[in-house]
Design a protein around this motif. Structure first.
Motif, PDB file in Angstrom:
ATOM      1  N   ILE A  70       0.837  -1.202   0.000  1.00 33.03           N
ATOM      2  CA  ILE A  70       0.000   0.000   0.000  1.00 33.03           C
ATOM      3  C   ILE A  70       0.870   1.249   0.000  1.00 33.03           C
ATOM      4  O   ILE A  70       0.639   2.202  -0.764  1.00 33.03           O
ATOM      5  CB  ILE A  70      -0.948   0.002   1.215  1.00 33.03           C
ATOM      6  CG1 ILE A  70      -1.998  -1.110   1.072  1.00 33.03           C
ATOM      7  CG2 ILE A  70      -1.635   1.362   1.356  1.00 33.03           C
ATOM      8  CD1 ILE A  70      -2.861  -1.306   2.297  1.00 33.03           C
ATOM      9  N   VAL A  71       1.903   1.244   0.842  1.00 32.21           N
ATOM     10  CA  VAL A  71       2.820   2.396   0.923  1.00 32.21           C
ATOM     11  C   VAL A  71       3.529   2.593  -0.412  1.00 32.21           C
ATOM     12  O   VAL A  71       3.625   3.709  -0.936  1.00 32.21           O
ATOM     13  CB  VAL A  71       3.851   2.191   2.054  1.00 32.21           C
ATOM     14  CG1 VAL A  71       4.924   3.284   2.010  1.00 32.21           C
ATOM     15  CG2 VAL A  71       3.160   2.176   3.411  1.00 32.21           C
ATOM     16  N   ILE A  72       4.024   1.480  -0.983  1.00 29.76           N
ATOM     17  CA  ILE A  72       4.761   1.564  -2.247  1.00 29.76           C
ATOM     18  C   ILE A  72       3.863   2.068  -3.375  1.00 29.76           C
ATOM     19  O   ILE A  72       4.246   2.944  -4.152  1.00 29.76           O
ATOM     20  CB  ILE A  72       5.367   0.187  -2.611  1.00 29.76           C
ATOM     21  CG1 ILE A  72       6.477  -0.166  -1.619  1.00 29.76           C
ATOM     22  CG2 ILE A  72       5.909   0.195  -4.038  1.00 29.76           C
ATOM     23  CD1 ILE A  72       6.957  -1.599  -1.722  1.00 29.76           C
ATOM     24  N   LYS A  73       2.639   1.542  -3.444  1.00 25.54           N
ATOM     25  CA  LYS A  73       1.736   1.960  -4.520  1.00 25.54           C
ATOM     26  C   LYS A  73       1.328   3.417  -4.370  1.00 25.54           C
ATOM     27  O   LYS A  73       1.068   4.110  -5.361  1.00 25.54           O
ATOM     28  CB  LYS A  73       0.511   1.052  -4.558  1.00 25.54           C
ATOM     29  CG  LYS A  73       0.842  -0.344  -5.108  1.00 25.54           C
ATOM     30  CD  LYS A  73      -0.393  -1.186  -5.343  1.00 25.54           C
ATOM     31  CE  LYS A  73      -0.013  -2.513  -5.976  1.00 25.54           C
ATOM     32  NZ  LYS A  73      -1.164  -3.356  -6.305  1.00 25.54           N
ATOM     33  N   THR A  74       1.287   3.897  -3.133  1.00 25.16           N
ATOM     34  CA  THR A  74       1.010   5.318  -2.911  1.00 25.16           C
ATOM     35  C   THR A  74       2.138   6.174  -3.468  1.00 25.16           C
ATOM     36  O   THR A  74       1.900   7.203  -4.120  1.00 25.16           O
ATOM     37  CB  THR A  74       0.835   5.596  -1.404  1.00 25.16           C
ATOM     38  OG1 THR A  74      -0.231   4.795  -0.890  1.00 25.16           O
ATOM     39  CG2 THR A  74       0.536   7.067  -1.166  1.00 25.16           C
ATOM     40  N   LEU A  75       3.393   5.737  -3.220  1.00 29.27           N
ATOM     41  CA  LEU A  75       4.549   6.465  -3.749  1.00 29.27           C
ATOM     42  C   LEU A  75       4.581   6.405  -5.273  1.00 29.27           C
ATOM     43  O   LEU A  75       4.886   7.395  -5.942  1.00 29.27           O
ATOM     44  CB  LEU A  75       5.851   5.874  -3.179  1.00 29.27           C
ATOM     45  CG  LEU A  75       6.096   6.114  -1.690  1.00 29.27           C
ATOM     46  CD1 LEU A  75       7.256   5.255  -1.199  1.00 29.27           C
ATOM     47  CD2 LEU A  75       6.384   7.586  -1.429  1.00 29.27           C
ATOM     48  N   VAL A  76       4.263   5.245  -5.822  1.00 31.53           N
ATOM     49  CA  VAL A  76       4.228   5.104  -7.282  1.00 31.53           C
ATOM     50  C   VAL A  76       3.155   6.009  -7.874  1.00 31.53           C
ATOM     51  O   VAL A  76       3.364   6.654  -8.906  1.00 31.53           O
ATOM     52  CB  VAL A  76       3.992   3.631  -7.677  1.00 31.53           C
ATOM     53  CG1 VAL A  76       3.741   3.509  -9.178  1.00 31.53           C
ATOM     54  CG2 VAL A  76       5.174   2.767  -7.268  1.00 31.53           C
ATOM     55  N   ALA A  77       1.988   6.056  -7.228  1.00 30.91           N
ATOM     56  CA  ALA A  77       0.896   6.901  -7.712  1.00 30.91           C
ATOM     57  C   ALA A  77       1.308   8.374  -7.735  1.00 30.91           C
ATOM     58  O   ALA A  77       0.927   9.133  -8.640  1.00 30.91           O
ATOM     59  CB  ALA A  77      -0.340   6.710  -6.837  1.00 30.91           C
ATOM     60  N   TYR A  78       2.116   8.758  -6.760  1.00 27.43           N
ATOM     61  CA  TYR A  78       2.597  10.149  -6.690  1.00 27.43           C
ATOM     62  C   TYR A  78       3.434  10.494  -7.927  1.00 27.43           C
ATOM     63  O   TYR A  78       3.421  11.632  -8.412  1.00 27.43           O
ATOM     64  CB  TYR A  78       3.413  10.343  -5.410  1.00 27.43           C
ATOM     65  CG  TYR A  78       3.946  11.736  -5.232  1.00 27.43           C
ATOM     66  CD1 TYR A  78       3.114  12.775  -4.844  1.00 27.43           C
ATOM     67  CD2 TYR A  78       5.286  12.012  -5.460  1.00 27.43           C
ATOM     68  CE1 TYR A  78       3.601  14.072  -4.679  1.00 27.43           C
ATOM     69  CE2 TYR A  78       5.794  13.296  -5.297  1.00 27.43           C
ATOM     70  CZ  TYR A  78       4.943  14.312  -4.914  1.00 27.43           C
ATOM     71  OH  TYR A  78       5.443  15.589  -4.758  1.00 27.43           O
ATOM     72  N   HIS A  79       4.171   9.493  -8.432  1.00 28.28           N
ATOM     73  CA  HIS A  79       5.028   9.700  -9.612  1.00 28.28           C
ATOM     74  C   HIS A  79       4.405   9.111 -10.887  1.00 28.28           C
ATOM     75  O   HIS A  79       5.116   8.861 -11.860  1.00 28.28           O
ATOM     76  CB  HIS A  79       6.395   9.035  -9.394  1.00 28.28           C
ATOM     77  CG  HIS A  79       7.150   9.546  -8.214  1.00 28.28           C
ATOM     78  ND1 HIS A  79       7.569  10.859  -8.111  1.00 28.28           N
ATOM     79  CD2 HIS A  79       7.579   8.919  -7.078  1.00 28.28           C
ATOM     80  CE1 HIS A  79       8.223  11.020  -6.965  1.00 28.28           C
ATOM     81  NE2 HIS A  79       8.233   9.868  -6.328  1.00 28.28           N
ATOM     82  N   PHE A  80       3.094   8.911 -10.869  1.00 28.86           N
ATOM     83  CA  PHE A  80       2.463   8.174 -11.968  1.00 28.86           C
ATOM     84  C   PHE A  80       2.730   8.796 -13.331  1.00 28.86           C
ATOM     85  O   PHE A  80       3.063   8.091 -14.295  1.00 28.86           O
ATOM     86  CB  PHE A  80       0.950   8.067 -11.752  1.00 28.86           C
ATOM     87  CG  PHE A  80       0.249   7.404 -12.908  1.00 28.86           C
ATOM     88  CD1 PHE A  80       0.240   6.021 -13.030  1.00 28.86           C
ATOM     89  CD2 PHE A  80      -0.381   8.163 -13.898  1.00 28.86           C
ATOM     90  CE1 PHE A  80      -0.383   5.398 -14.105  1.00 28.86           C
ATOM     91  CE2 PHE A  80      -1.003   7.552 -14.981  1.00 28.86           C
ATOM     92  CZ  PHE A  80      -1.002   6.164 -15.079  1.00 28.86           C
ATOM     93  N   PHE A  81       2.579  10.103 -13.461  1.00 27.94           N
ATOM     94  CA  PHE A  81       2.687  10.728 -14.779  1.00 27.94           C
ATOM     95  C   PHE A  81       4.070  10.517 -15.403  1.00 27.94           C
ATOM     96  O   PHE A  81       4.157  10.093 -16.571  1.00 27.94           O
ATOM     97  CB  PHE A  81       2.342  12.214 -14.701  1.00 27.94           C
ATOM     98  CG  PHE A  81       2.212  12.855 -16.047  1.00 27.94           C
ATOM     99  CD1 PHE A  81       1.268  12.413 -16.961  1.00 27.94           C
ATOM    100  CD2 PHE A  81       3.059  13.898 -16.420  1.00 27.94           C
ATOM    101  CE1 PHE A  81       1.154  13.007 -18.218  1.00 27.94           C
ATOM    102  CE2 PHE A  81       2.955  14.484 -17.669  1.00 27.94           C
ATOM    103  CZ  PHE A  81       1.999  14.031 -18.576  1.00 27.94           C
ATOM    104  N   PRO A  82       5.177  10.792 -14.709  1.00 29.10           N
ATOM    105  CA  PRO A  82       6.481  10.510 -15.330  1.00 29.10           C
ATOM    106  C   PRO A  82       6.693   9.027 -15.633  1.00 29.10           C
ATOM    107  O   PRO A  82       7.295   8.685 -16.649  1.00 29.10           O
ATOM    108  CB  PRO A  82       7.511  11.024 -14.311  1.00 29.10           C
ATOM    109  CG  PRO A  82       6.765  11.229 -13.054  1.00 29.10           C
ATOM    110  CD  PRO A  82       5.358  11.509 -13.422  1.00 29.10           C
TER     111      PRO A  82
END
Length: 371
Positions: A70-82
């Motif tokens: 959950i934590v990792i996917k939240t961080l990934v979502a934060y950088h989703f566009f790049p």
């Protein structure tokens, strides 16, 4: 098979579907040199199983623990566009610059159907000989020849210690190759010992193309006089090295990384959107390069850039040591960031010239193996 070179069908098996700079760029270089110098009838063997597709999804699972995921996917979502831009750039690169065979998503089916499909099979380069590869039988071309030829072009084992039992199972696969080579000296020595035959030590395919040929496809940076960092596995230790270089030079830092974690450091611009063409451009236009990546190091050597190579994982460092020793650049290798002193390094910036005999040797090996 009495076909001349121009009518021989050639299939290259490597990691051409991975969203990894080194994997895609070395595949492009190998296919391009074969098409332009030897035979146009060459294609990448398109093995793309579902588990590898999942591994390169933007929201691929990174942990078996629910909370961590959950934590990792939240961080990934934060950088989703790049991340999305990067993935699209990789897809476009493959569509525009690589010639693929039909797609085989199933391992059992490709192993049944590949035999006899090509006159010459080329396995390489990159870590196609890694003994931990789930599909190693494919990359070792473990199917009947039926009159075809098996060629290994500069494969890497990904390890420097060959004493482990896992290497014993590879010997029978290796015996069936008509032409054998390796990217590192330690891998070459091991194969010569266990097979009692001569094995060539060749350069990574990226060196088969000139800097000008790479400039034809690269996308240049709009920045000048910067330190380019490719932080693959080095994490905070590599950034300690970067910070020392930044303080000494006063130059801004641009960092590419597959990591979703924040990159520590002052005045660092993080790029998670670079495709293969942009990656080459960032290195070609950099003032300095700091990296723990083999291909980050290799492209720096090719473009005669002052490079500092940090050893993040000693067990798989043979390919970096092997390359930089050929160029008399061992002093640009850093294994302990705390002992690193930027001011004491005399950079070798004509390294590509030292490789010219090996570049020609690598091209001749390829030509002889195919013709």
């Amino acid at each position: 098979m009495n076909k001349d070179t121009h009518t021989k069908r050639i299939g290259i098996i490597t990691f051409s579907n991975a969203d990894n700079y080194g994997a895609v760029l070395q595949a492009y270089a190998l296919q391009r040199i074969v098409r332009e110098k030897i035979s146009k009838d060459v294609e990448m063997i398109n093995f793309c199983p579902d588990d590898e597709k999942r591994a390169y999804r933007i929201f691929a699972p990174h942990s078996k623990k629910l909370l961590s995921n959950i934590v990792i996917k939240t961080l990934v979502a934060y950088h989703f566009f790049p991340y999305y831009i990067k993935k699209r750039r990789f897809k476009r690169f493959r569509e525009e610059y690589l010639y693929f065979s039909q797609s085989w998503p199933e391992f059992d089916i490709i192993m049944e159907q590949l035999s006899g499909k090509y006159d010459i099979y080329i396995s390489g380069s990159d870590q196609v000989f890694n003994p931990l590869n789930k599909y190693l039988r494919l990359y070792y071309l473990d199917f009947p020849k039926n009159g075809s030829r098996k060629v290994a072009y500069a494969p890497s084992f990904g390890f420097s210690d060959f004493s482990a039992p896992k290497f014993g199972k590879l010997i029978n696969y290796l015996k069936d190759f008509d032409y054998l080579s390796c990217r590192e000296q330690d891998g070459r020595s091991w194969m010569e010992k266990v097979l009692n035959r001569e094995v060539s030590c060749l350069l990574d395919p990226i060196f088969l193309l000139s800097p000008n040929q790479w400039r034809e496809i690269m996308v240049g940076s709009d920045k000048k006089d910067y330190i380019f960092v490719y932080n693959l596995n080095g994490g905070g230790n590599l950034m300690k090295v970067v910070e020392k270089v930044r303080k000494e030079t006063g130059l801004p830092v641009i960092c590419a990384t597959p990591s979703y974690l924040p990159i520590p450091g002052i005045s660092i611009k993080v790029r998670r959107d670079l495709g293969p063409r942009e990656f080459v451009g960032m290195i070609a236009n950099a003032k300095y390069v700091v990296t723990d990546s083999f291909h980050g190091t290799a492209f720096s050597v090719l473009f005669s850039k002052p490079v500092i190579s940090y050893i993040a994982m000693q067990s798989s460092s043979g390919r970096i040591y092997s390359l930089l020793q050929l160029c008399s650049m061992e002093k640009q290798i850093v294994s302990n960031p705390d002992d690193f002193e930027f001011g004491k390094i005399s950079f070798v910036t004509d390294s590509a010239n030292a490789l010219m005999p090996l570049i020609e040797q690598s091209k001749q090996y390829l030509k002889k193996a195919i013709q």
